[in-house]
Design a protein around this motif. Sequence first.
Motif, PDB file in Angstrom:
ATOM      1  N   ILE A   1      -6.856   6.601   0.568  1.00  0.00           N
ATOM      2  CA  ILE A   1      -5.561   6.963   1.108  1.00  0.00           C
ATOM      3  C   ILE A   1      -4.505   6.556   0.096  1.00  0.00           C
ATOM      4  O   ILE A   1      -4.644   5.538  -0.593  1.00  0.00           O
ATOM      5  N   VAL A   2      -3.443   7.349  -0.005  1.00  0.00           N
ATOM      6  CA  VAL A   2      -2.405   7.081  -0.992  1.00  0.00           C
ATOM      7  C   VAL A   2      -1.074   6.802  -0.309  1.00  0.00           C
ATOM      8  O   VAL A   2      -0.970   6.744   0.915  1.00  0.00           O
ATOM      9  N   TYR A   3      -0.048   6.642  -1.130  1.00  0.00           N
ATOM     10  CA  TYR A   3       1.228   6.100  -0.670  1.00  0.00           C
ATOM     11  C   TYR A   3       1.890   6.874   0.460  1.00  0.00           C
ATOM     12  O   TYR A   3       2.581   6.282   1.295  1.00  0.00           O
ATOM     13  N   ASP A   4       1.698   8.193   0.493  1.00  0.00           N
ATOM     14  CA  ASP A   4       2.352   8.992   1.525  1.00  0.00           C
ATOM     15  C   ASP A   4       1.457   9.230   2.738  1.00  0.00           C
ATOM     16  O   ASP A   4       1.813  10.001   3.626  1.00  0.00           O
ATOM     17  N   GLY A   5       0.299   8.580   2.760  1.00  0.00           N
ATOM     18  CA  GLY A   5      -0.620   8.721   3.861  1.00  0.00           C
ATOM     19  C   GLY A   5      -1.657   9.807   3.694  1.00  0.00           C
ATOM     20  O   GLY A   5      -2.526   9.962   4.562  1.00  0.00           O
ATOM     21  N   SER A   6      -1.592  10.557   2.615  1.00  0.00           N
ATOM     22  CA  SER A   6      -2.591  11.579   2.354  1.00  0.00           C
ATOM     23  C   SER A   6      -3.959  10.946   2.164  1.00  0.00           C
ATOM     24  O   SER A   6      -4.082   9.891   1.539  1.00  0.00           O
ATOM     25  N   THR A   7      -4.975  11.595   2.680  1.00  0.00           N
ATOM     26  CA  THR A   7      -6.330  11.072   2.587  1.00  0.00           C
ATOM     27  C   THR A   7      -7.234  12.018   1.828  1.00  0.00           C
ATOM     28  O   THR A   7      -7.022  13.237   1.806  1.00  0.00           O
TER      29      THR A   7
ATOM     30  N   THR B   1      -5.909   3.367  -9.740  1.00  0.00           N
ATOM     31  CA  THR B   1      -4.638   3.869 -10.248  1.00  0.00           C
ATOM     32  C   THR B   1      -4.580   5.385 -10.117  1.00  0.00           C
ATOM     33  O   THR B   1      -5.499   6.090 -10.550  1.00  0.00           O
ATOM     34  N   LEU B   2      -3.512   5.876  -9.514  1.00  0.00           N
ATOM     35  CA  LEU B   2      -3.340   7.312  -9.376  1.00  0.00           C
ATOM     36  C   LEU B   2      -3.212   7.966 -10.741  1.00  0.00           C
ATOM     37  O   LEU B   2      -2.550   7.442 -11.634  1.00  0.00           O
ATOM     38  N   ARG B   3      -3.825   9.106 -10.872  1.00  0.00           N
ATOM     39  CA  ARG B   3      -3.775   9.876 -12.108  1.00  0.00           C
ATOM     40  C   ARG B   3      -3.180  11.243 -11.833  1.00  0.00           C
ATOM     41  O   ARG B   3      -3.627  11.954 -10.924  1.00  0.00           O
TER      42      ARG B   3
ATOM     43  N   ILE C   1       0.816  -1.209   0.000  1.00  0.00           N
ATOM     44  CA  ILE C   1       0.000   0.000   0.000  1.00  0.00           C
ATOM     45  C   ILE C   1       0.853   1.264   0.000  1.00  0.00           C
ATOM     46  O   ILE C   1       0.310   2.370  -0.120  1.00  0.00           O
ATOM     47  N   THR C   2       2.155   1.122   0.121  1.00  0.00           N
ATOM     48  CA  THR C   2       3.037   2.284   0.105  1.00  0.00           C
ATOM     49  C   THR C   2       3.602   2.592  -1.276  1.00  0.00           C
ATOM     50  O   THR C   2       4.344   3.560  -1.434  1.00  0.00           O
ATOM     51  N   THR C   3       3.295   1.791  -2.270  1.00  0.00           N
ATOM     52  CA  THR C   3       3.729   2.108  -3.623  1.00  0.00           C
ATOM     53  C   THR C   3       3.011   3.364  -4.106  1.00  0.00           C
ATOM     54  O   THR C   3       1.876   3.641  -3.709  1.00  0.00           O
ATOM     55  N   ASN C   4       3.676   4.118  -4.975  1.00  0.00           N
ATOM     56  CA  ASN C   4       3.125   5.396  -5.397  1.00  0.00           C
ATOM     57  C   ASN C   4       2.236   5.315  -6.633  1.00  0.00           C
ATOM     58  O   ASN C   4       1.970   6.335  -7.270  1.00  0.00           O
ATOM     59  N   ASP C   5       1.784   4.136  -6.965  1.00  0.00           N
ATOM     60  CA  ASP C   5       0.976   3.950  -8.165  1.00  0.00           C
ATOM     61  C   ASP C   5      -0.522   3.940  -7.896  1.00  0.00           C
ATOM     62  O   ASP C   5      -1.306   4.106  -8.838  1.00  0.00           O
ATOM     63  N   TYR C   6      -0.913   3.752  -6.661  1.00  0.00           N
ATOM     64  CA  TYR C   6      -2.316   3.471  -6.390  1.00  0.00           C
ATOM     65  C   TYR C   6      -2.889   4.292  -5.256  1.00  0.00           C
ATOM     66  O   TYR C   6      -2.192   4.760  -4.357  1.00  0.00           O
ATOM     67  N   ALA C   7      -4.214   4.437  -5.328  1.00  0.00           N
ATOM     68  CA  ALA C   7      -5.011   4.909  -4.219  1.00  0.00           C
ATOM     69  C   ALA C   7      -5.777   3.731  -3.650  1.00  0.00           C
ATOM     70  O   ALA C   7      -6.251   2.871  -4.397  1.00  0.00           O
ATOM     71  N   TRP C   8      -5.885   3.702  -2.364  1.00  0.00           N
ATOM     72  CA  TRP C   8      -6.582   2.616  -1.681  1.00  0.00           C
ATOM     73  C   TRP C   8      -7.798   3.208  -0.994  1.00  0.00           C
ATOM     74  O   TRP C   8      -7.679   4.069  -0.127  1.00  0.00           O
TER      75      TRP C   8
ATOM     76  N   TYR D   1     -14.556   9.770  -6.722  1.00  0.00           N
ATOM     77  CA  TYR D   1     -15.436   8.802  -7.351  1.00  0.00           C
ATOM     78  C   TYR D   1     -15.127   8.630  -8.829  1.00  0.00           C
ATOM     79  O   TYR D   1     -15.428   7.585  -9.411  1.00  0.00           O
ATOM     80  N   GLU D   2     -14.535   9.634  -9.440  1.00  0.00           N
ATOM     81  CA  GLU D   2     -14.242   9.594 -10.866  1.00  0.00           C
ATOM     82  C   GLU D   2     -13.093   8.654 -11.217  1.00  0.00           C
ATOM     83  O   GLU D   2     -12.902   8.335 -12.391  1.00  0.00           O
ATOM     84  N   TYR D   3     -12.341   8.249 -10.239  1.00  0.00           N
ATOM     85  CA  TYR D   3     -11.257   7.322 -10.495  1.00  0.00           C
ATOM     86  C   TYR D   3     -11.768   5.986 -11.006  1.00  0.00           C
ATOM     87  O   TYR D   3     -12.909   5.580 -10.733  1.00  0.00           O
TER      88      TYR D   3
END
Length: 127
Positions: free
Chosen positions: A53-59, A101-103, A29-36, A110-112
Amino acid sequence: QVQLQESGPGLVKPSQMLSLTCTVSGGSITTNDYAWGWIRQPPGKGYEWMGAIVYDGSTYYSPSLKSRTSISRDTSKNQFSVQLSSVTPEDTAMYYCVRGTLRAGLAPSYEYEYDLWGQGTQVTVSS
């Protein structure tokens, strides 16, 4: 192969807090490719994106749920969780943890495109 698995209580009493955990296997979950994130579907209704939540912990949160929602993670366990406070019967739903996938230039929403979903877990809010 990445897999997501939700866990948590299936029954929550009104006014209490709903807590669910997603265990991720086959990927970090710490990879920078995805949002969880978390998506829910009340009976007979459409999907509702809750947050991510994303790789750096940002929500990032749905505006409609932001005041009651908290997403966190435990990197040592490769897990992320959602907490929804002050629940009512309107929060009864199937809850899914998802991967998107992070864009570039687009914050998780929701648009992801959420290409990977857990099997879902039913949560009923009732006394």
